[in-house]
Design a protein around this motif. Structure first.
Motif: not given
Length: 483
Positions: A325-332, A340-351, A452-454, A465-471
């Motif tokens: 998977l690409p960055e920010g898609r179920l990145q663990s 901890v998983y980071i994912d870009y899901a930002h719609t009801p279906d995706a979530l 927010k994913g990637h 502002h700089p902000f990364s969920d993964f970091e």
């Protein structure tokens, strides 16, 4: 890779007369001048550039004509009579066209030498999954020794390596950047381009003069309704791809996708959970390591692309097990039994797709951190709250990219969809919300940080502002004491 793509470099020259000969227009002034480039941004004007004075949603390009002339514009392009008087006082040609958006698309392609005509272009549209499918298809094509590029939400990639570029961070690039990028990719030896076709990109003619070999329809859900002025306008924008592509691929399990392609005169191939272009999947050969039903569908969509390109499934199946998977898609991230998983899901279906996949596999609590973007669809906010409450043991609602909106108001709208209020916490500060979620977890628990994913920034009323969920999550998990 060390290649750096810089927008605007390496353009050819065309006589204005040659550029306009196949385009309906009226010209006030001479046409025997050299044109080096075209842009709708006065700050990008250089000597020999046409300035397209398009009327935008917030500003009118006519207001920037004087600046464009000072910077060396060789001509002004307009598509409305109320601009003629202002532009007519200039000592450079004024070109009146029916539609500025379509002209800049046409002119950008011509000035770049129409690179799409010599490449294989696959455009993927859908509410969810565009980034994943383009990257998966690229990985498979690389296994078959083809040089590929991906253009989309996460940037520009050649053979899986992200390129340093000066292009805007947009899912579908405006044509003045897009066609020059295709030329750069062609010069770098790329033969196949997988690109994301966003609804807004399609609606604003960003792909109008790109030769698209295959158009892919993944799914249609709730997103961008307000930006388009309603659901029907959103659907109409997606349907534009049926007029641009030579062949279509559609998800037969999605009723709206099927309706969008049903009247087209070009060939349409369908996929579903168990078939690829009408061929049943041999489950003995088909193996993937990606979690969730939605990712199986994403892989099948990617395989459908290769099948339409002429490859045999038996030759491709051996590579599916290694897909990533690409960055920010179920990145663990893992530590001490907590995942901890980071994912870009930002719609009801995706979530729902992501939460359902995690709920199937996890043994302990499922803790979800999410918010909703500001200046975007209000209607999806309570629906995302309802989805989160259906799957999660604990929920922390926080800020996503609130933009100009008050994050408290966004959170209140999300809360309207949550029935089990006892499982919910509110923490406006996203960094603190991530910290609280990881502090709640014990061995065997899963934390999902969604939305927010990637992304490496957060957009607020105060700025970007700089902000990364993964970091942030990595730092918090690393410093977390052993429980």
């Amino acid at each position: 890779m060390s290649i750096q793509f810089c927008s605007g470099k390496g353009r050819g020259l065309l006589l204005l007369s040659e550029l306009l000969k196949d385009w309906p227009c009226q010209v006030l002034g001479g046409i025997h001048i050299d044109v080096k480039g075209v842009t709708e941004h006065s700050t990008r004007i250089g000597e020999g550039y046409l300035f397209v004075a398009r009327k935008g949603g917030k500003t009118d390009g006519i207001c920037y004509v004087d600046e464009a002339v000072r910077r060396g514009a060789c001509g002004i392009v307009i598509d409305r009579n109320n601009g003629i008087e202002k532009a007519g006082d200039l000592n450079i040609p004024v070109i009146i066209v029916p539609d500025c958006r379509k002209f800049i698309s046409y002119a950008s392609a011509r000035l770049a030498g129409n690179p799409s005509e010599r490449m294989t272009i696959v455009a993927v549209t859908g509410t969810n999954g565009k980034t994943t499918v383009t990257h998966l298809a690229s990985q498979l094509l690389q296994k078959l020794n083809l040089k590929t590029a991906v253009i989309g939400t996460t940037g520009v990639f050649i053979e899986g390596c992200q390129m340093a570029t000066t292009y805007p961070e947009m899912t579908t690039l405006p044509p003045e950047y897009f066609h020059q990028l295709l030329k750069d990719l062609e010069d770098a030896g790329v033969s196949h381009v997988l690109l994301e076709a966003s609804s807004m990109g399609l609606a604003t003619s960003r792909l109008a003069h790109c030769k698209i070999d295959i158009g892919v329809f993944l799914n249609i859900g709730i997103d961008h309704y307000e930006e388009h002025g309603g659901q029907q306008s959103y659907l109409d924008s997606k349907k534009i791809l049926t007029d641009l592509a030579g062949i279509l691929i559609a998800n037969s399990e999605d009723e709206i996708c099927c309706k969008l392609v049903e009247e087209t005169k070009i060939p349409v191939h369908y996929f579903d959970y168990r078939t690829i272009c009408g061929v049943p999947i041999d489950e003995k050969l088909f193996s993937i390591q990606l979690p969730g039903r939605h990712n199986r569908m994403n892989v099948i969509a990617a395989l459908s692309v290769l099948r339409v390109l002429g490859f045999e499934l038996e030759d491709i199946f051996p590579y599916t097990v290694s897909l990533q998977l690409p960055e920010g898609r179920l990145q663990s991230i893992h530590k001490d039994g907590v995942t901890v998983y980071i994912d870009y899901a930002h719609t009801p279906d995706a979530l729902e797709n992501v939460l359902a996949a995690l709920a199937e596999e996890q043994q302990g609590k499922l803790i979800t951190v999410f918010g909703c973007g500001g200046d975007r669809d209000h209607g999806k906010r309570p629906k995302m709250g309802e989805v989160a409450s259906r799957y999660s043991s604990e929920i922390i609602i926080t800020s996503d990219n609130p933009r100009s909106e008050n994050p408290v108001q966004i959170i209140e709208e999300v809360l309207q969809g949550i029935s089990k209020k006892e499982t919910v916490r509110v923490q406006i500060d996203r960094r603190k919300a991530i910290h609280e979620a990881i502090a709640l977890a014990v061995a065997g628990d899963v934390v999902l940080i969604a939305g927010k994913g990637h992304e490496k920034t957060q957009h607020t009323k105060e700025g970007i502002h700089p902000f990364s969920d993964f970091e942030v999550a990595s730092d918090v998990l690393q410093k977390r004491p052993v429980v």
